[in-house]
Design a protein around this motif. Structure first.
Motif, PDB file in Angstrom:
ATOM      1  N   ALA A  19      70.626  31.274  63.591  1.00 58.03           N
ATOM      2  CA  ALA A  19      71.108  30.468  64.711  1.00 58.03           C
ATOM      3  C   ALA A  19      70.010  30.239  65.743  1.00 58.03           C
ATOM      4  O   ALA A  19      69.899  29.151  66.316  1.00 58.03           O
ATOM      5  CB  ALA A  19      72.320  31.144  65.359  1.00 58.03           C
ATOM      6  N   VAL A  20      69.187  31.269  65.969  1.00 60.65           N
ATOM      7  CA  VAL A  20      68.080  31.131  66.909  1.00 60.65           C
ATOM      8  C   VAL A  20      67.047  30.141  66.374  1.00 60.65           C
ATOM      9  O   VAL A  20      66.575  29.255  67.102  1.00 60.65           O
ATOM     10  CB  VAL A  20      67.422  32.500  67.165  1.00 60.65           C
ATOM     11  N   VAL A  21      66.711  30.272  65.096  1.00 63.49           N
ATOM     12  CA  VAL A  21      65.698  29.398  64.492  1.00 63.49           C
ATOM     13  C   VAL A  21      66.183  27.951  64.428  1.00 63.49           C
ATOM     14  O   VAL A  21      65.425  27.012  64.695  1.00 63.49           O
ATOM     15  CB  VAL A  21      65.337  29.895  63.078  1.00 63.49           C
ATOM     16  N   SER A  22      67.453  27.773  64.071  1.00 65.33           N
ATOM     17  CA  SER A  22      68.006  26.420  63.891  1.00 65.33           C
ATOM     18  C   SER A  22      68.595  25.835  65.162  1.00 65.33           C
ATOM     19  O   SER A  22      69.020  24.673  65.168  1.00 65.33           O
ATOM     20  CB  SER A  22      69.091  26.439  62.807  1.00 65.33           C
ATOM     21  N   ASN A  23      68.688  26.657  66.221  1.00 70.94           N
ATOM     22  CA  ASN A  23      69.260  26.204  67.491  1.00 70.94           C
ATOM     23  C   ASN A  23      70.695  25.699  67.320  1.00 70.94           C
ATOM     24  O   ASN A  23      71.059  24.619  67.773  1.00 70.94           O
ATOM     25  CB  ASN A  23      68.388  25.104  68.111  1.00 70.94           C
TER      26      ASN A  23
END
Length: 428
Positions: free
Chosen positions: A158-162
């Protein structure tokens, strides 16, 4: 990019740990092909880790460590045994159901696999089950911890893909339960074809169900607390992770009283060790991802895929094959941090829903933890069972076929993962 690719492959083949492979290949490419100062490496590592959401990782790891030490794992398995222990091939069924219960608490596939294996393998051996097939089922079921929320892998993705962590958490519920259900069906079919040992099921009693259910009730409160708090707006995912660790500590130490508080320093040290390994990979991979982005790899790959086909389905099939292949050789977090920044812009360009695409990545990564030669869940299950990895891998055909069937269904039917996030109003 040629320097990165060659260095990456050679270092991997040499047996260098992935975290150093990522950092060394990126630095080598930076020094030999650009005029960018090497000082940028430390800046990119810091930038990759300077995210509030990533603070949830050590808290979730701590919750998993406490869960194991505080007797929560054992009570979940005992409750699963009371619920499904009367079915043919009961021990295999209990292993699958317990994996679902532990997945909703720990979020770590390897930890769940180790916990279930340690509890179930002695019983499988004593009752005359096929220990190799049992290990294959446990490894496959344990890997689903990445799909059923809360999941460490989902937080990182989720952090990487925003994308929204809450929406991604909810998207994993239906596919995760589908995976567990199909593994239970496969276990049942295998048991029916087995021998008398598989038909030695435990009698069902309401008294045992109520007793074990009451004992497991506090443990079941953890996923309710995490998901309810996030979706209800009570706290952020990072705060939810901290609350889950504190809740597990209270339950293990003061309610179950299986956790000796004198062990707390050792458990914290173990948490720090596990979390540091994850954070180090994230930091070095951020340098790797930055170089790939600067080399216009996403655009080049997107143009190639568009030249092959403009179909969303074709893109998703290519992405699935790529992640399945990479998952055979790379640790999950490293695979996500390397490939997702490349494929996410292409998925957006193709009009693929970001939550659907992220869930597909999670499913592929879960399967990758079972497939040899890397398969960490496979190695954990084999090690605890005391069996050679190849012996267990030979029994993986049916469990993997079931997981592939779910992957294909989720690829073709986006509504399966998106139903609950839409119902909760988290996505359109």
């Amino acid at each position: 990019m040629l320097v990165i690719a060659v260095a990456f492959v050679l270092l991997l083949l040499a047996g260098v740990p992935v975290v150093f492979v990522l950092g060394a290949s990126a630095v080598l490419a930076l020094v030999t092909t650009t005029d960018v100062p090497v000082a940028i490496v430390s800046q990119r590592v810091f930038a990759g880790l300077n995210t509030f959401t990533l603070m949830s990782i050590p808290f979730f790891v701590f919750a998993g460590v406490i869960m194991d030490a505080g007797g929560i794992s054992r009570r979940i398995v005992e409750f699963a045994s009371a619920v499904i222990g009367w079915v043919v091939g009961s021990l295999l069924q209990v292993s699958c159901l317990a994996a679902a219960g532990l997945a909703a608490i720990s979020g770590s596939g390897s930890a769940d696999t180790a916990a279930i294996s340690a509890i179930m393998q002695p019983q499988l051996r004593r009752r005359g089950y096929d220990v190799d097939f049992g290990a294959a089922i446990i490894a496959s079921a344990g890997s689903i911890a990445q799909v059923i929320p809360p999941s460490l892998t989902m937080v990182i993705l989720a952090v990487v893909s925003n994308v929204s962590i809450g929406a991604l958490f909810l998207s994993g519920v239906v596919p995760g339960l589908m995976c567990i259900a199909i593994l239970m069906i496969i276990a049942y079919v295998h048991a029916k074809r087995g021998g008398p040992a598989y038909r030695e099921a435990e009698p069902f009693t309401f008294a045992r169900l109520l007793r074990t259910g009451w004992a497991a009730l506090p443990a079941a409160g953890m996923p309710v607390l995490i998901l309810g708090g996030i979706l209800g707006g009570g706290f952020t995912p990072t705060e939810a992770a901290a609350v889950s660790g504190f809740y597990g500590l209270l339950v293990g130490a003061f309610l179950y009283r299986d956790l000796d508080l004198r062990r707390l320093p050792d458990l914290i040290l173990r948490t720090v060790s596990l979390s540091s390994a994850v954070m180090l990979i994230i930091g070095t991979a951020s340098v790797f991802s930055w170089l790939i982005a600067n080399a216009n790899v996403p655009q080049l790959l997107g143009n190639w895929i568009a030249g092959v086909s403009s179909s969303q389905l074709m893109f998703l099939l290519i992405a699935n094959i790529l992640f399945l292949f990479v998952g055979m050789f790379l640790e999950t977090i490293a695979a996500i941090l390397i490939i997702v920044p490349v494929l996410s812009p292409i998925a957006a360009q193709m009009g693929v829903d970001p939550i659907h695409f992220s869930l597909l990545i999670i499913l592929n990564c879960a399967i990758g933890t079972v497939t040899p030669p890397y398969g960490v869940s496979l190695f954990v299950a084999s090690s605890v069972a005391g069996r050679p990895v190849l012996s267990v891998a030979r029994k993986l055909a049916l469990p993997l076929a079931g997981l592939f069937a779910v992957l294909i269904a989720v690829t073709l039917l986006p509504d399966l993962p998106l139903f609950l996030p839409r119902l909760a109003g988290l996505i359109d």
